[in-house]
Enzyme design. Structure first.
Site, short mmCIF file in Angstrom:
data_model
loop_
_atom_site.label_atom_id
_atom_site.label_comp_id
_atom_site.label_asym_id
_atom_site.label_seq_id
_atom_site.Cartn_x
_atom_site.Cartn_y
_atom_site.Cartn_z
N ASP A 1 17.43 25.06 37.07
CA ASP A 1 18.26 25.80 36.11
C ASP A 1 19.44 26.39 36.87
O ASP A 1 19.44 26.47 38.10
CB ASP A 1 17.42 26.92 35.48
N SER A 2 20.42 26.86 36.12
CA SER A 2 21.57 27.53 36.73
C SER A 2 21.14 28.83 37.42
O SER A 2 21.84 29.32 38.29
CB SER A 2 22.61 27.84 35.67
N GLY B 1 27.43 28.52 32.03
CA GLY B 1 27.91 28.48 30.64
C GLY B 1 29.43 28.47 30.49
O GLY B 1 29.97 27.73 29.67
N CYS C 1 17.74 23.94 31.56
CA CYS C 1 19.00 24.62 31.29
C CYS C 1 19.70 23.84 30.19
O CYS C 1 19.93 22.63 30.33
CB CYS C 1 19.85 24.63 32.57
N ASN C 2 20.03 24.52 29.11
CA ASN C 2 20.71 23.85 28.00
C ASN C 2 22.11 23.39 28.39
O ASN C 2 22.56 22.34 27.97
CB ASN C 2 20.80 24.78 26.80
N GLU D 1 20.04 39.55 31.22
CA GLU D 1 19.90 39.73 32.67
C GLU D 1 19.84 41.21 33.05
O GLU D 1 19.26 41.58 34.06
CB GLU D 1 21.03 39.01 33.40
N CYS E 1 19.49 28.11 24.68
CA CYS E 1 19.78 28.62 26.02
C CYS E 1 18.44 29.09 26.56
O CYS E 1 17.68 29.76 25.84
CB CYS E 1 20.77 29.77 25.94
N HIS F 1 17.66 31.37 28.45
CA HIS F 1 17.47 32.83 28.48
C HIS F 1 16.92 33.35 27.14
O HIS F 1 16.25 34.38 27.10
CB HIS F 1 18.80 33.55 28.70
N1 DGL Z 1 20.33 28.78 31.59
C1 DGL Z 1 21.59 28.54 30.93
C2 DGL Z 1 21.37 27.71 29.67
O1 DGL Z 1 20.26 27.43 29.27
C3 DGL Z 1 22.31 29.82 30.58
C4 DGL Z 1 22.88 30.60 31.75
C5 DGL Z 1 24.18 30.08 32.32
O2 DGL Z 1 25.25 30.27 31.70
O3 DGL Z 1 24.14 29.49 33.39
O4 DGL Z 1 22.33 27.28 29.07
#
Ligand code: DGL
Length: 267
Positions: free
Chosen positions: A11-12, A44, A74-75, A153, A185, A187
Protein backbone atom coordinates in the site's frame (compact mmCIF):
# COMPACT_ATOMS: atom_id res chain seq x y z
CA UNK A 1 0.49 -29.90 -1.82
CA UNK A 2 0.85 -26.69 0.15
CA UNK A 3 2.73 -23.44 -0.36
CA UNK A 4 4.24 -21.84 2.77
CA UNK A 5 5.44 -18.66 1.00
CA UNK A 6 3.88 -15.42 2.27
CA UNK A 7 1.17 -13.37 0.63
CA UNK A 8 2.77 -10.05 -0.37
CA UNK A 9 0.58 -7.03 0.39
CA UNK A 10 1.49 -3.44 -0.39
CA UNK A 11 0.00 0.00 0.00
CA UNK A 12 1.03 3.64 -0.21
CA UNK A 13 1.22 3.62 3.58
CA UNK A 14 -0.60 2.06 6.49
CA UNK A 15 -4.22 2.12 5.24
CA UNK A 16 -3.69 -1.25 3.55
CA UNK A 17 -3.61 -2.84 7.00
CA UNK A 18 -7.43 -2.91 6.70
CA UNK A 19 -6.89 -5.48 3.93
CA UNK A 20 -4.35 -7.31 6.11
CA UNK A 21 -6.92 -7.48 8.92
CA UNK A 22 -9.49 -8.99 6.56
CA UNK A 23 -6.88 -11.48 5.28
CA UNK A 24 -5.83 -12.46 8.82
CA UNK A 25 -9.46 -13.08 9.80
CA UNK A 26 -10.22 -15.12 6.68
CA UNK A 27 -6.90 -16.95 6.19
CA UNK A 28 -5.24 -17.29 9.62
CA UNK A 29 -2.87 -20.00 8.39
CA UNK A 30 -1.35 -17.78 5.66
CA UNK A 31 1.74 -15.72 6.36
CA UNK A 32 1.73 -12.13 5.16
CA UNK A 33 4.50 -9.69 4.40
CA UNK A 34 3.16 -6.13 4.31
CA UNK A 35 5.04 -3.29 2.69
CA UNK A 36 3.83 0.27 3.28
CA UNK A 37 5.44 3.15 1.41
CA UNK A 38 5.29 5.57 4.34
CA UNK A 39 8.20 7.54 2.86
CA UNK A 40 6.07 8.65 -0.11
CA UNK A 41 2.46 8.52 1.14
CA UNK A 42 -0.01 9.92 0.08
CA UNK A 43 -0.35 8.61 -3.47
CA UNK A 44 -3.87 10.02 -3.88
CA UNK A 45 -2.82 13.48 -5.14
CA UNK A 46 0.00 12.13 -7.40
CA UNK A 47 -0.04 11.51 -11.16
CA UNK A 48 -0.75 8.06 -12.61
CA UNK A 49 2.83 7.85 -13.99
CA UNK A 50 4.39 8.45 -10.57
CA UNK A 51 2.07 5.96 -8.84
CA UNK A 52 2.89 3.34 -11.52
CA UNK A 53 6.63 3.82 -10.99
CA UNK A 54 6.27 3.47 -7.22
CA UNK A 55 4.05 0.41 -7.62
CA UNK A 56 6.68 -1.42 -9.72
CA UNK A 57 9.35 -0.68 -7.10
CA UNK A 58 7.19 -2.01 -4.25
CA UNK A 59 6.14 -5.10 -6.21
CA UNK A 60 9.79 -5.86 -6.99
CA UNK A 61 10.71 -5.57 -3.31
CA UNK A 62 7.96 -8.07 -2.44
CA UNK A 63 9.07 -10.55 -5.11
CA UNK A 64 12.52 -10.45 -3.49
CA UNK A 65 10.79 -11.40 -0.23
CA UNK A 66 9.46 -14.51 -1.96
CA UNK A 67 5.79 -13.46 -2.10
CA UNK A 68 3.59 -16.07 -3.82
CA UNK A 69 0.96 -13.51 -4.79
CA UNK A 70 0.80 -9.71 -4.87
CA UNK A 71 -2.14 -8.01 -3.20
CA UNK A 72 -2.44 -4.35 -4.11
CA UNK A 73 -4.07 -3.08 -0.91
CA UNK A 74 -4.47 0.44 -2.24
CA UNK A 75 -7.31 1.75 -4.39
CA UNK A 76 -5.12 4.45 -5.90
CA UNK A 77 -2.51 1.95 -7.12
CA UNK A 78 -5.20 -0.55 -8.18
CA UNK A 79 -6.91 2.20 -10.21
CA UNK A 80 -3.91 3.22 -12.26
CA UNK A 81 -1.36 0.39 -12.19
CA UNK A 82 -3.06 -3.01 -11.99
CA UNK A 83 -2.94 -4.05 -15.70
CA UNK A 84 0.70 -2.97 -15.86
CA UNK A 85 1.63 -4.97 -12.73
CA UNK A 86 -0.19 -8.00 -14.15
CA UNK A 87 1.88 -7.94 -17.33
CA UNK A 88 5.19 -7.16 -15.60
CA UNK A 89 5.07 -9.80 -12.85
CA UNK A 90 4.64 -13.54 -13.29
CA UNK A 91 2.84 -14.21 -10.00
CA UNK A 92 -0.92 -13.57 -9.57
CA UNK A 93 -1.78 -9.93 -8.82
CA UNK A 94 -5.04 -8.96 -7.09
CA UNK A 95 -6.30 -5.43 -6.55
CA UNK A 96 -9.21 -3.97 -4.64
CA UNK A 97 -11.32 -2.50 -7.47
CA UNK A 98 -12.76 -5.63 -9.13
CA UNK A 99 -13.79 -7.34 -5.87
CA UNK A 100 -15.35 -4.11 -4.56
CA UNK A 101 -17.26 -3.50 -7.80
CA UNK A 102 -18.57 -7.07 -7.81
CA UNK A 103 -19.77 -6.79 -4.21
CA UNK A 104 -21.45 -3.42 -4.91
CA UNK A 105 -23.39 -4.87 -7.85
CA UNK A 106 -24.55 -7.74 -5.65
CA UNK A 107 -25.66 -5.34 -2.90
CA UNK A 108 -27.47 -2.70 -4.97
CA UNK A 109 -31.18 -3.02 -5.59
CA UNK A 110 -31.82 0.27 -7.43
CA UNK A 111 -28.66 -0.04 -9.60
CA UNK A 112 -27.38 3.31 -8.40
CA UNK A 113 -24.00 3.04 -6.73
CA UNK A 114 -21.86 5.70 -5.06
CA UNK A 115 -18.06 5.55 -5.03
CA UNK A 116 -15.72 7.58 -2.83
CA UNK A 117 -11.92 7.59 -2.95
CA UNK A 118 -8.81 9.69 -3.44
CA UNK A 119 -8.54 12.19 -6.30
CA UNK A 120 -6.40 9.77 -8.36
CA UNK A 121 -8.87 6.90 -7.88
CA UNK A 122 -11.92 8.97 -8.82
CA UNK A 123 -10.10 10.66 -11.73
CA UNK A 124 -9.16 7.25 -13.18
CA UNK A 125 -12.82 6.18 -13.47
CA UNK A 126 -11.66 2.64 -12.58
CA UNK A 127 -14.75 1.80 -10.50
CA UNK A 128 -17.15 3.05 -13.18
CA UNK A 129 -15.35 0.89 -15.75
CA UNK A 130 -15.39 -2.18 -13.52
CA UNK A 131 -19.08 -1.67 -12.62
CA UNK A 132 -20.19 -1.02 -16.21
CA UNK A 133 -18.19 -3.98 -17.52
CA UNK A 134 -20.68 -6.18 -15.65
CA UNK A 135 -23.82 -4.07 -15.85
CA UNK A 136 -24.05 -1.46 -18.57
CA UNK A 137 -27.17 0.07 -17.03
CA UNK A 138 -25.73 0.77 -13.61
CA UNK A 139 -25.65 4.45 -12.53
CA UNK A 140 -22.51 5.57 -10.74
CA UNK A 141 -22.06 8.75 -8.67
CA UNK A 142 -18.44 9.33 -7.65
CA UNK A 143 -16.79 11.82 -5.37
CA UNK A 144 -13.18 12.40 -4.35
CA UNK A 145 -12.88 12.92 -0.59
CA UNK A 146 -9.27 14.11 -0.18
CA UNK A 147 -9.66 15.37 3.40
CA UNK A 148 -10.79 12.04 4.86
CA UNK A 149 -7.36 10.37 4.75
CA UNK A 150 -5.64 13.05 6.90
CA UNK A 151 -8.50 12.94 9.44
CA UNK A 152 -8.22 9.16 9.69
CA UNK A 153 -4.45 9.37 10.05
CA UNK A 154 -4.95 11.84 12.92
CA UNK A 155 -7.13 9.22 14.62
CA UNK A 156 -10.31 11.36 14.42
CA UNK A 157 -12.49 8.30 13.80
CA UNK A 158 -15.22 9.33 16.24
CA UNK A 159 -15.28 13.10 15.98
CA UNK A 160 -17.76 15.84 15.07
CA UNK A 161 -15.37 17.34 12.51
CA UNK A 162 -15.15 14.02 10.68
CA UNK A 163 -18.94 13.53 10.79
CA UNK A 164 -19.49 17.02 9.34
CA UNK A 165 -17.05 16.41 6.54
CA UNK A 166 -18.59 13.03 5.72
CA UNK A 167 -22.00 14.73 5.52
CA UNK A 168 -20.65 17.44 3.24
CA UNK A 169 -18.93 14.97 0.91
CA UNK A 170 -21.76 12.46 0.81
CA UNK A 171 -24.85 14.68 0.71
CA UNK A 172 -24.81 15.00 -3.12
CA UNK A 173 -24.54 11.21 -3.50
CA UNK A 174 -27.42 10.65 -1.10
CA UNK A 175 -29.46 13.30 -2.97
CA UNK A 176 -28.69 11.31 -6.14
CA UNK A 177 -30.46 8.33 -4.50
CA UNK A 178 -27.56 5.88 -4.26
CA UNK A 179 -28.44 2.75 -2.27
CA UNK A 180 -24.88 1.37 -2.07
CA UNK A 181 -21.61 3.15 -1.32
CA UNK A 182 -18.19 1.74 -2.23
CA UNK A 183 -15.52 2.76 0.28
CA UNK A 184 -12.91 3.10 -2.47
CA UNK A 185 -9.88 3.80 -0.30
CA UNK A 186 -8.21 1.37 2.06
CA UNK A 187 -8.31 3.96 4.86
CA UNK A 188 -12.09 4.27 4.77
CA UNK A 189 -13.11 1.01 6.51
CA UNK A 190 -11.83 2.76 9.65
CA UNK A 191 -14.72 5.23 9.17
CA UNK A 192 -17.44 2.58 8.84
CA UNK A 193 -19.01 3.57 12.17
CA UNK A 194 -18.87 7.28 11.38
CA UNK A 195 -20.31 6.87 7.86
CA UNK A 196 -23.10 4.64 9.16
CA UNK A 197 -23.82 7.20 11.89
CA UNK A 198 -24.12 9.98 9.30
CA UNK A 199 -25.93 8.09 6.52
CA UNK A 200 -28.05 5.69 8.55
CA UNK A 201 -28.54 2.05 7.67
CA UNK A 202 -30.45 2.46 4.39
CA UNK A 203 -27.25 2.75 2.33
CA UNK A 204 -25.17 -0.42 2.12
CA UNK A 205 -21.44 0.15 2.59
CA UNK A 206 -19.10 -1.98 0.48
CA UNK A 207 -15.73 -2.46 2.05
CA UNK A 208 -12.96 -3.13 -0.45
CA UNK A 209 -10.82 -4.81 2.22
CA UNK A 210 -13.15 -7.70 2.97
CA UNK A 211 -14.04 -8.28 -0.65
CA UNK A 212 -10.39 -8.24 -1.66
CA UNK A 213 -9.61 -10.86 1.01
CA UNK A 214 -12.34 -13.13 -0.39
CA UNK A 215 -10.90 -12.74 -3.89
CA UNK A 216 -7.44 -13.69 -2.57
CA UNK A 217 -8.86 -16.82 -0.91
CA UNK A 218 -10.59 -17.84 -4.15
CA UNK A 219 -7.45 -17.32 -6.20
CA UNK A 220 -5.19 -19.23 -3.76
CA UNK A 221 -7.62 -22.15 -3.84
CA UNK A 222 -7.91 -22.13 -7.62
CA UNK A 223 -4.15 -22.01 -8.15
CA UNK A 224 -3.28 -24.51 -5.35
CA UNK A 225 -1.25 -21.88 -3.50
CA UNK A 226 -2.71 -22.39 0.00
CA UNK A 227 -0.45 -22.88 3.02
CA UNK A 228 -0.92 -26.07 5.04
CA UNK A 229 -4.06 -25.90 7.28
CA UNK A 230 -2.00 -26.41 10.45
CA UNK A 231 0.39 -23.56 9.54
CA UNK A 232 0.40 -20.62 11.95
CA UNK A 233 0.39 -17.59 9.69
CA UNK A 234 2.74 -14.80 10.64
CA UNK A 235 2.47 -11.10 9.88
CA UNK A 236 5.61 -9.19 9.04
CA UNK A 237 5.38 -5.42 8.50
CA UNK A 238 8.00 -3.39 6.63
CA UNK A 239 7.75 0.36 6.01
CA UNK A 240 9.84 2.66 3.82
CA UNK A 241 10.04 5.30 6.55
CA UNK A 242 9.62 5.41 10.32
CA UNK A 243 6.05 4.71 11.42
CA UNK A 244 4.09 7.66 12.71
CA UNK A 245 1.07 7.88 15.00
CA UNK A 246 -1.21 6.39 12.35
CA UNK A 247 0.35 2.96 12.86
CA UNK A 248 -0.93 3.01 16.46
CA UNK A 249 -4.35 4.27 15.32
CA UNK A 250 -4.65 1.44 12.79
CA UNK A 251 -3.25 -1.23 15.10
CA UNK A 252 -5.71 -0.30 17.87
CA UNK A 253 -8.74 0.17 15.61
CA UNK A 254 -8.08 -3.08 13.75
CA UNK A 255 -6.84 -5.05 16.76
CA UNK A 256 -3.91 -6.32 14.75
CA UNK A 257 -0.77 -7.62 16.36
CA UNK A 258 2.63 -7.67 14.72
CA UNK A 259 6.20 -7.68 15.93
CA UNK A 260 8.90 -5.18 15.27
CA UNK A 261 8.55 -3.01 12.18
CA UNK A 262 11.34 -3.37 9.64
CA UNK A 263 12.65 -0.37 7.75
CA UNK A 264 12.74 -1.12 4.01
CA UNK A 265 15.17 0.91 1.93
CA UNK A 266 13.82 2.12 -1.42
CA UNK A 267 15.83 1.37 -4.57
N1 DGL B 1 -4.34 3.80 0.55
C1 DGL B 1 -4.74 4.78 -0.44
C2 DGL B 1 -5.93 4.26 -1.24
O1 DGL B 1 -6.50 3.22 -0.95
C3 DGL B 1 -5.08 6.11 0.18
C4 DGL B 1 -3.91 6.90 0.74
C5 DGL B 1 -3.07 7.64 -0.27
O2 DGL B 1 -3.49 8.69 -0.79
O3 DGL B 1 -1.97 7.18 -0.55
O4 DGL B 1 -6.30 4.88 -2.20
Amino acid sequence: MSDPRPIGVFDSGIGGLTVVKALRDLLPNESIVYLGDTARVPYGPKSAETVQRYAIELAELLTRRNAKVLVVACNTVSSVALPMLMTKFSMPVIGVIEPGARAALQASRNRHIGVIGTRATIRSGAYEKALRATDNNVRVSSRACPLLVPLIEEGLLEDDVTDQLILRYLQPLVADDIDTLVLGCTHYPLLTNAITRVLGLQITLVDSAQNCARAVEEMLNQQSLRAAPQNRGELHVALTDAADNFLNVARDALQLSFGEIELQALP
